[in-house]
Write an enzyme that holds these catalytic residues in place. Structure first.
Site, PDB file in Angstrom:
ATOM      1  N   SER A 152      39.952  48.542  41.768  1.00  0.00           N
ATOM      2  CA  SER A 152      41.327  48.373  41.287  1.00  0.00           C
ATOM      3  C   SER A 152      41.533  49.301  40.095  1.00  0.00           C
ATOM      4  O   SER A 152      40.566  49.764  39.473  1.00  0.00           O
ATOM      5  CB  SER A 152      41.517  46.912  40.840  1.00  0.00           C
ATOM      6  OG  SER A 152      42.706  46.764  40.086  1.00  0.00           O
ATOM      7  N   TYR A 165      40.308  38.622  37.007  1.00  0.00           N
ATOM      8  CA  TYR A 165      40.443  39.709  37.982  1.00  0.00           C
ATOM      9  C   TYR A 165      39.908  41.020  37.393  1.00  0.00           C
ATOM     10  O   TYR A 165      39.141  41.742  38.037  1.00  0.00           O
ATOM     11  CB  TYR A 165      41.919  39.853  38.361  1.00  0.00           C
ATOM     12  CG  TYR A 165      42.201  40.861  39.452  1.00  0.00           C
ATOM     13  CD1 TYR A 165      42.037  40.524  40.795  1.00  0.00           C
ATOM     14  CD2 TYR A 165      42.648  42.149  39.149  1.00  0.00           C
ATOM     15  CE1 TYR A 165      42.319  41.448  41.804  1.00  0.00           C
ATOM     16  CE2 TYR A 165      42.926  43.067  40.145  1.00  0.00           C
ATOM     17  CZ  TYR A 165      42.765  42.712  41.473  1.00  0.00           C
ATOM     18  OH  TYR A 165      43.044  43.624  42.468  1.00  0.00           O
TER      19      TYR A 165
HETATM   20  P1  NAP Z   1      45.992  40.237  50.346  1.00  0.00           P
HETATM   21  O1  NAP Z   1      46.938  40.629  51.420  1.00  0.00           O
HETATM   22  O2  NAP Z   1      46.239  38.999  49.581  1.00  0.00           O
HETATM   23  O3  NAP Z   1      44.544  40.224  50.987  1.00  0.00           O
HETATM   24  C1  NAP Z   1      43.469  39.478  50.505  1.00  0.00           C
HETATM   25  C2  NAP Z   1      42.576  39.113  51.673  1.00  0.00           C
HETATM   26  O4  NAP Z   1      41.411  38.468  51.135  1.00  0.00           O
HETATM   27  C3  NAP Z   1      43.240  38.153  52.620  1.00  0.00           C
HETATM   28  O5  NAP Z   1      43.246  38.714  53.915  1.00  0.00           O
HETATM   29  C4  NAP Z   1      42.385  36.909  52.564  1.00  0.00           C
HETATM   30  O6  NAP Z   1      42.086  36.419  53.848  1.00  0.00           O
HETATM   31  C5  NAP Z   1      41.081  37.383  51.955  1.00  0.00           C
HETATM   32  N1  NAP Z   1      40.479  36.296  51.196  1.00  0.00           N
HETATM   33  C6  NAP Z   1      40.970  35.728  50.066  1.00  0.00           C
HETATM   34  N2  NAP Z   1      40.191  34.717  49.678  1.00  0.00           N
HETATM   35  C7  NAP Z   1      39.177  34.652  50.587  1.00  0.00           C
HETATM   36  C8  NAP Z   1      38.069  33.803  50.729  1.00  0.00           C
HETATM   37  N3  NAP Z   1      37.813  32.814  49.866  1.00  0.00           N
HETATM   38  N4  NAP Z   1      37.252  34.007  51.785  1.00  0.00           N
HETATM   39  C9  NAP Z   1      37.510  34.983  52.678  1.00  0.00           C
HETATM   40  N5  NAP Z   1      38.538  35.830  52.585  1.00  0.00           N
HETATM   41  C10 NAP Z   1      39.379  35.652  51.551  1.00  0.00           C
HETATM   42  O7  NAP Z   1      45.942  41.366  49.242  1.00  0.00           O
HETATM   43  P2  NAP Z   1      45.493  42.913  49.248  1.00  0.00           P
HETATM   44  O8  NAP Z   1      46.320  43.572  48.221  1.00  0.00           O
HETATM   45  O9  NAP Z   1      45.460  43.478  50.618  1.00  0.00           O
HETATM   46  O10 NAP Z   1      44.025  42.789  48.659  1.00  0.00           O
HETATM   47  C11 NAP Z   1      42.898  43.418  49.237  1.00  0.00           C
HETATM   48  C12 NAP Z   1      41.991  43.948  48.147  1.00  0.00           C
HETATM   49  O11 NAP Z   1      42.657  45.005  47.461  1.00  0.00           O
HETATM   50  C13 NAP Z   1      41.612  42.920  47.080  1.00  0.00           C
HETATM   51  O12 NAP Z   1      40.267  43.091  46.710  1.00  0.00           O
HETATM   52  C14 NAP Z   1      42.522  43.295  45.917  1.00  0.00           C
HETATM   53  O13 NAP Z   1      41.991  42.901  44.691  1.00  0.00           O
HETATM   54  C15 NAP Z   1      42.515  44.802  46.078  1.00  0.00           C
HETATM   55  N6  NAP Z   1      43.597  45.486  45.367  1.00  0.00           N
HETATM   56  C16 NAP Z   1      44.903  45.279  45.692  1.00  0.00           C
HETATM   57  C17 NAP Z   1      45.886  45.968  45.007  1.00  0.00           C
HETATM   58  C18 NAP Z   1      47.340  45.813  45.312  1.00  0.00           C
HETATM   59  O14 NAP Z   1      48.163  46.379  44.584  1.00  0.00           O
HETATM   60  N7  NAP Z   1      47.724  45.092  46.349  1.00  0.00           N
HETATM   61  C19 NAP Z   1      45.534  46.867  43.990  1.00  0.00           C
HETATM   62  C20 NAP Z   1      44.195  47.041  43.686  1.00  0.00           C
HETATM   63  C21 NAP Z   1      43.233  46.357  44.381  1.00  0.00           C
HETATM   64  P3  NAP Z   1      42.621  35.008  54.413  1.00  0.00           P
HETATM   65  O15 NAP Z   1      43.869  34.686  53.656  1.00  0.00           O
HETATM   66  O16 NAP Z   1      42.825  35.271  55.853  1.00  0.00           O
HETATM   67  O17 NAP Z   1      41.522  34.073  54.179  1.00  0.00           O
END
Ligand code: NAP
Length: 260
Positions: A152, A165
């Site tokens: 991130s 986070y």
């Molecule tokens: P997201 O759509 O909320 O995706 C998060 C995923 O993690 C969901 O598919 C969820 O799966 C899974 N998850 C959450 N808790 C879990 C658990 N206890 N066990 C298994 N799976 C779990 O958000 P995203 O933005 O795509 O996030 C993906 C990654 O990118 C994360 O590491 C986030 O920190 C990183 N990131 C995002 C951004 C941004 O701007 N969006 C920026 C920097 C980094 P289920 O709900 O199906 O369980």
């Protein structure tokens, strides 16, 4: 250009026939990563909390002509993670691992409970370590494999009201470098991607806050929030032979945010 690099460039950005595990593959960046790897030739294991929830993405992967498997295991439960990963590693050769699943908890640091803190660290950092250890052990034995951790901008910056986070994402950057240092010489590549502000469930609260949304949008040189598909090329690159000599790198994909 010399050595393997020169030969590699032609078909280098392909991962044909390899098996990739992508955590958090139901939504957002994980879904985009799984589909990108499938388009680049990989078969994919989708990992989420709930197998049924992964069916739609599994169908999309299969529609691309690839094999797809699903694992349902909660990443806050280390015993479940180790058991599911061990079962998977015993029945399938895993060549690529994308530690993508992540959660965020928002609130002033002084009000964060240890339970909230631990939950974020469990999913974002501990699970990535456990899965890297499990699949990485088999990769080391074979002398080949690639791991990509989703970091991130808060692997570099402090953020606002997201202490757990930020700590977890600084940890992911550190874990990436530590594993790369240990494993590069044995043929296993470990890198990370630091996405900028991407429109997913993770950032729904920020986008719903008009002031934060405006301030963030105004700072992004590319002039827009990222889409999960904006991460696809970086994921495939770091999983592919084109990145054979890339180790321990945190690749920022942020529309220019960090350059500003
Ligand atoms: P997201 O759509 O909320 O995706 C998060 C995923 O993690 C969901 O598919 C969820 O799966 C899974 N998850 C959450 N808790 C879990 C658990 N206890 N066990 C298994 N799976 C779990 O958000 P995203 O933005 O795509 O996030 C993906 C990654 O990118 C994360 O590491 C986030 O920190 C990183 N990131 C995002 C951004 C941004 O701007 N969006 C920026 C920097 C980094 P289920 O709900 O199906 O369980």
């Amino acid at each position: 250009m010399s050595g393997q690099g020169a030969e590699a460039v032609g078909g280098a950005f392909r991962v044909d026939g390899q098996w990739a595990v992508v955590t958090g593959a139901r939504t957002g960046i994980g879904r985009a990563a799984a589909l990108a790897l499938a388009r680049a030739g990989a078969n994919v294991v989708l990992w989420g909390r709930d197998r049924a929830g992964l069916a739609e993405v599994a169908a999309e992967v299969r529609a691309l002509g690839r094999e797809c498997d699903t694992v349902g295991a909660d990443l806050t439960d280390p015993a479940a993670v180790e058991s599911a990963a061990g079962d998977l590693a015993a029945r399938r050769r895993i060549d690529l691992l994308v530690n993508n699943a992540g959660i965020i908890s928002r609130g002033p640091a002084a009000e964060v409970s240890l339970t909230q803190w631990r939950q974020v660290l469990d999913v974002n950092l501990d699970a990535a370590f456990l899965l890297s250890r499990c699949f990485g052990t088999a990769m080391l034995a074979r002398g080949t494999g690639r791991i990509v951790n989703i970091a991130s901008l808060l692997s570099f910056q402090g953020g606002l009201n997201v202490a757990s986070y930020t700590a977890s994402k600084h940890g992911i950057a550190g874990l990436t470098k530590a594993l790369a240092t240990e494993w590069a010489g044995a043929g296993v590549g470990v890198n990370a991607i630091a996405p900028g502000y991407i429109a997913t469930a993770n950032t729904a609260a920020l986008r719903a806050d008009p002031d934060r949304n405006r301030a963030i949008s105004a700072r992004i040189p590319a002039g827009r929030w990222g889409d999960p598909a904006d991460l696809a090329g970086a994921v495939v690159f770091l999983c592919s032979p084109a990145a054979a000599y890339v180790h321990g790198h945190v690749l920022v994909v942020d529309g220019g945010w960090m350059a500003r």
